[in-house]
Design an enzyme around this catalytic site. Sequence first.
Site, PDB file in Angstrom:
ATOM      1  CB  CYS A   1      11.470  -6.142  59.098  1.00  0.00           C
ATOM      2  SG  CYS A   1      11.828  -7.767  59.544  1.00  0.00           S
TER       3      CYS A   1
ATOM      4  CG  HIS B   1      13.297 -12.178  54.684  1.00  0.00           C
ATOM      5  ND1 HIS B   1      12.207 -11.593  55.279  1.00  0.00           N
ATOM      6  CD2 HIS B   1      13.096 -12.083  53.352  1.00  0.00           C
ATOM      7  CE1 HIS B   1      11.377 -11.157  54.328  1.00  0.00           C
ATOM      8  NE2 HIS B   1      11.890 -11.447  53.162  1.00  0.00           N
TER       9      HIS B   1
ATOM     10  NE  ARG C   1       6.181  -6.756  52.044  1.00  0.00           N
ATOM     11  CZ  ARG C   1       7.241  -6.671  52.841  1.00  0.00           C
ATOM     12  NH1 ARG C   1       7.836  -7.775  53.235  1.00  0.00           N
ATOM     13  NH2 ARG C   1       7.700  -5.505  53.250  1.00  0.00           N
TER      14      ARG C   1
HETATM   15  C1  CIR Z   1       6.273 -10.763  54.821  1.00  0.00           C
HETATM   16  O1  CIR Z   1       5.977 -11.959  54.906  1.00  0.00           O
HETATM   17  O2  CIR Z   1       6.750 -10.275  53.808  1.00  0.00           O
HETATM   18  C2  CIR Z   1       6.004  -9.863  56.014  1.00  0.00           C
HETATM   19  N1  CIR Z   1       4.837 -10.278  56.708  1.00  0.00           N
HETATM   20  C3  CIR Z   1       7.184  -9.899  56.952  1.00  0.00           C
HETATM   21  C4  CIR Z   1       8.426  -9.337  56.353  1.00  0.00           C
HETATM   22  C5  CIR Z   1       9.538  -9.283  57.313  1.00  0.00           C
HETATM   23  N2  CIR Z   1      10.681  -8.691  56.731  1.00  0.00           N
HETATM   24  C6  CIR Z   1      11.925  -9.038  56.985  1.00  0.00           C
HETATM   25  O3  CIR Z   1      12.193  -9.983  57.697  1.00  0.00           O
HETATM   26  N3  CIR Z   1      12.883  -8.349  56.384  1.00  0.00           N
END
Ligand code: CIR
Length: 259
Positions: free
Chosen positions: A252, A165, A89
Amino acid sequence: MDYRRFTHALVRTPRENMADGLTTQTFGALDFERALRQHEAYCAALRACGLCIEALPGEAAYPDGQFVEDTAVIYQDAVIITQPGAVSRRGETAAIQQALSHMRQFVMSGEATLDGGDVLICAERVLIGLSGRTNAAGARFLRDALHEMDATLRIDFVPFRGVLHLKTGVTELAPGILLKAPALITDYAFDFAEVITLPAAESYAADVLPVNGRVIIPAGYPTVADHAARCYADVIALEMHEFAKMDGGLTCLSLLYTP
Ligand code: CIR
């Protein structure tokens, strides 16, 4: 400045390969068309809350790119561009940094990692979760940047486990009222607020998004809906199933700011 009042939201449209993103869930195959409709409804809800939407296109290289919250933390007129904990990411931040180039910027680098999903800005303090994504160096970088803006700000580090998170497991429904999922395991006391521990079946709805005097909650969680109705005249409930399949919650999907 009211910490929950904003004029703009930055979002990123999901790409067809969104299902290739990271996930710990096994809810079944992702329905991309439905995800797009849910994302459109999310943007409509933000507009109903008075926000102007800036929508960046997704990039095929970043199937998690719609989860913009993890790439930056916005505080007053500044943005801290993070270094997301997941290597896949890291490149998501370039487009976000560019889109927010009008703001004062702090840019994380080196060993520091932090996902914005681990940062909970409350009425009374800022909590930075130490997770599989956010390390101590990332937390210190953010703390130092925030203290440069406001030396009196109380900032606590919250080591935890059990959820991805910090905000997967706890958010602030209203000033002084936290919604907490039972899956969040931490020694941190949260004793500055009333803590509502949700039934396990409603854990997903611990991640709610209050903005501009309203609150957005995920649809289908009656306990959370009741608490939200107690605090707000205006509650917007959204279907979030496709994002839940990818470990994503309501917060998110946007970065809220006032240029
Ligand atoms: C991840 O695992 O990074 C993404 N699939 C989901 C991120 C979700 N973000 C968040 O809770 N702030």
